[in-house]
Enzyme design. Sequence first.
Site, mmCIF file in Angstrom:
data_model
loop_
_atom_site.group_PDB
_atom_site.id
_atom_site.type_symbol
_atom_site.label_atom_id
_atom_site.label_comp_id
_atom_site.label_asym_id
_atom_site.label_seq_id
_atom_site.Cartn_x
_atom_site.Cartn_y
_atom_site.Cartn_z
ATOM 1 N N LYS A 1 0.832 -1.210 0.000
ATOM 2 C CA LYS A 1 0.000 0.000 0.000
ATOM 3 C C LYS A 1 0.871 1.267 0.000
ATOM 4 C CE LYS A 1 -1.964 -0.945 3.977
ATOM 5 N NZ LYS A 1 -1.259 -2.198 4.352
ATOM 6 N N ARG B 1 -9.723 1.103 8.672
ATOM 7 C CA ARG B 1 -9.180 -0.207 8.983
ATOM 8 C C ARG B 1 -10.171 -1.087 9.734
ATOM 9 N NH1 ARG B 1 -3.443 0.654 8.576
ATOM 10 N NH2 ARG B 1 -2.298 -1.185 9.214
ATOM 11 N N ARG C 1 11.892 -5.517 5.436
ATOM 12 C CA ARG C 1 11.743 -4.103 5.059
ATOM 13 C C ARG C 1 12.723 -3.200 5.820
ATOM 14 N NH1 ARG C 1 5.942 -1.552 5.445
ATOM 15 N NH2 ARG C 1 6.059 -2.482 7.512
ATOM 16 N N ARG D 1 11.430 -0.884 11.204
ATOM 17 C CA ARG D 1 10.306 -0.534 12.074
ATOM 18 C C ARG D 1 10.215 -1.525 13.229
ATOM 19 N NH1 ARG D 1 5.146 0.580 8.186
ATOM 20 N NH2 ARG D 1 4.118 -0.686 9.762
ATOM 21 N N ARG E 1 -0.220 -8.371 13.701
ATOM 22 C CA ARG E 1 -0.802 -7.459 12.703
ATOM 23 C C ARG E 1 -1.631 -8.223 11.676
ATOM 24 N NH1 ARG E 1 4.465 -4.778 10.779
ATOM 25 N NH2 ARG E 1 3.167 -3.707 9.238
HETATM 26 P P1 AP5 Z 1 4.900 -1.516 1.863
HETATM 27 O O1 AP5 Z 1 4.625 -0.704 0.649
HETATM 28 O O2 AP5 Z 1 5.589 -0.872 3.006
HETATM 29 O O3 AP5 Z 1 3.561 -2.238 2.339
HETATM 30 P P2 AP5 Z 1 2.353 -1.681 3.214
HETATM 31 O O4 AP5 Z 1 1.128 -2.353 2.696
HETATM 32 O O5 AP5 Z 1 2.366 -0.187 3.262
HETATM 33 O O6 AP5 Z 1 2.723 -2.308 4.604
HETATM 34 P P3 AP5 Z 1 2.644 -1.673 6.082
HETATM 35 O O7 AP5 Z 1 3.453 -2.549 6.967
HETATM 36 O O8 AP5 Z 1 2.991 -0.215 6.080
HETATM 37 O O9 AP5 Z 1 1.145 -1.814 6.378
HETATM 38 P P4 AP5 Z 1 0.477 -1.799 7.720
HETATM 39 O O10 AP5 Z 1 -0.909 -1.670 7.243
HETATM 40 O O11 AP5 Z 1 0.713 -2.894 8.645
HETATM 41 O O12 AP5 Z 1 1.183 -0.588 8.500
HETATM 42 P P5 AP5 Z 1 0.760 0.929 8.774
HETATM 43 O O13 AP5 Z 1 1.963 1.746 8.796
HETATM 44 O O14 AP5 Z 1 -0.379 1.305 7.913
HETATM 45 O O15 AP5 Z 1 5.762 -2.809 1.393
HETATM 46 C C1 AP5 Z 1 6.250 -3.758 2.321
HETATM 47 C C2 AP5 Z 1 7.626 -4.292 1.894
HETATM 48 O O16 AP5 Z 1 7.511 -5.020 0.673
HETATM 49 C C3 AP5 Z 1 8.707 -3.220 1.597
HETATM 50 O O17 AP5 Z 1 9.951 -3.713 1.976
HETATM 51 C C4 AP5 Z 1 8.626 -3.012 0.079
HETATM 52 O O18 AP5 Z 1 9.841 -2.553 -0.455
HETATM 53 C C5 AP5 Z 1 8.279 -4.425 -0.380
HETATM 54 N N1 AP5 Z 1 7.424 -4.445 -1.558
HETATM 55 C C6 AP5 Z 1 6.329 -3.682 -1.820
HETATM 56 N N2 AP5 Z 1 5.755 -4.013 -2.977
HETATM 57 C C7 AP5 Z 1 6.493 -5.037 -3.485
HETATM 58 C C8 AP5 Z 1 6.408 -5.839 -4.663
HETATM 59 N N3 AP5 Z 1 5.431 -5.641 -5.576
HETATM 60 N N4 AP5 Z 1 7.333 -6.808 -4.842
HETATM 61 C C9 AP5 Z 1 8.316 -7.006 -3.938
HETATM 62 N N5 AP5 Z 1 8.456 -6.279 -2.810
HETATM 63 C C10 AP5 Z 1 7.561 -5.312 -2.574
HETATM 64 O O19 AP5 Z 1 0.175 0.824 10.266
HETATM 65 C C11 AP5 Z 1 1.040 0.591 11.368
HETATM 66 C C12 AP5 Z 1 0.251 0.618 12.661
HETATM 67 O O20 AP5 Z 1 -0.353 1.923 12.851
HETATM 68 C C13 AP5 Z 1 -0.919 -0.363 12.753
HETATM 69 O O21 AP5 Z 1 -0.506 -1.657 13.154
HETATM 70 C C14 AP5 Z 1 -1.809 0.331 13.816
HETATM 71 O O22 AP5 Z 1 -1.292 0.128 15.104
HETATM 72 C C15 AP5 Z 1 -1.635 1.804 13.457
HETATM 73 N N6 AP5 Z 1 -2.658 2.254 12.494
HETATM 74 C C16 AP5 Z 1 -2.450 2.651 11.211
HETATM 75 N N7 AP5 Z 1 -3.600 2.987 10.616
HETATM 76 C C17 AP5 Z 1 -4.577 2.801 11.557
HETATM 77 C C18 AP5 Z 1 -5.986 2.958 11.556
HETATM 78 N N8 AP5 Z 1 -6.647 3.363 10.453
HETATM 79 N N9 AP5 Z 1 -6.672 2.674 12.677
HETATM 80 C C19 AP5 Z 1 -6.037 2.269 13.798
HETATM 81 N N10 AP5 Z 1 -4.705 2.074 13.871
HETATM 82 C C20 AP5 Z 1 -3.981 2.339 12.767
HETATM 83 MG MG MG Z 2 2.606 1.278 4.794
#
Ligand code: AP5
Ligand code: MG
Length: 210
Positions: free
Chosen positions: A15, A89, A123, A156, A167
């Site tokens: 994402k 979410r 990552r 992270r 997660r």
């Molecule tokens: P990446 O692009 O970073 O993937 P992502 O989907 O953004 O993964 P996240 O870990 O950021 O998602 P998340 O939803 O758990 O975390 P968030 O920060 O939103 O890609 C991942 C890896 O793969 C990278 O190394 C990249 O290079 C590689 N990659 C990407 N595409 C690829 C491809 N096509 N091929 C090969 N490699 C690839 O949330 C974190 C925390 O914040 C949550 O756990 C929660 O506590 C809180 N939070 C966030 N939003 C909310 C909400 N709305 N409500 C409540 N709590 C929330």
């Molecule tokens: Mg992300």
Amino acid sequence: MNKKIIFLGYPGSGKGTQSAMLSKEFSIYSLSTGDAFRQMMKEGKGEVADQVRNCVNNGILVSDELTFEVVKNSLPSIDNSWILDGFPRNLNQAKILNEFCPPTEVILVDIDEKIIFQRLTGRRLAKSSGKMYNVFLNPPKTEGICDESGETLIQRDDDKAEIVQKRLEVYRLETEPLIKYYQDKGILKKINGDLPIDEVYSNLREVLGF
Ligand code: AP5
Ligand code: MG
């Protein structure tokens, strides 16, 4: 027409990678609630920062109230195009957003749960350039160093194996029901996240008509 785009998908589905590419190429405002919370954790010292730290570092969701406050205060104007990465979410957040400003399209980055583990535990991030790497799948030229800025890459806290498991569990329980919710509204578009980054991106542009 202004586009109001949500990115939905498993942690590690891509994402952040895809929304950053889209935002950069088309100059669309993009908000990652995860990035916003990490910024609060870095800067904040009070009760709210502690609450965020406790949730994020344990892989559970931050309260809906606080999360929506962050979204509401960050979106520049509800009339402009925007991208939301990681919000909503759960169903409650989706309903709140719908009342505030309904999305025009929801992109589900679809991916097999089995490959997520490697993506997340591998990552690495460059804080100032914002560039993202993966030690297994997309490594920098020099280990631990950003190709663009030369800074040291970081991991992270919630990308440690046991938190990744949590997660994934939270995603299945709380976030996955949104797929049906947006399908029923007729605005869900699915892209295959299990392809090279540039291919995922070109499919993304196609489904969005960009
Ligand atoms: P990446 O692009 O970073 O993937 P992502 O989907 O953004 O993964 P996240 O870990 O950021 O998602 P998340 O939803 O758990 O975390 P968030 O920060 O939103 O890609 C991942 C890896 O793969 C990278 O190394 C990249 O290079 C590689 N990659 C990407 N595409 C690829 C491809 N096509 N091929 C090969 N490699 C690839 O949330 C974190 C925390 O914040 C949550 O756990 C929660 O506590 C809180 N939070 C966030 N939003 C909310 C909400 N709305 N409500 C409540 N709590 C929330
Ligand atoms: Mg992300």
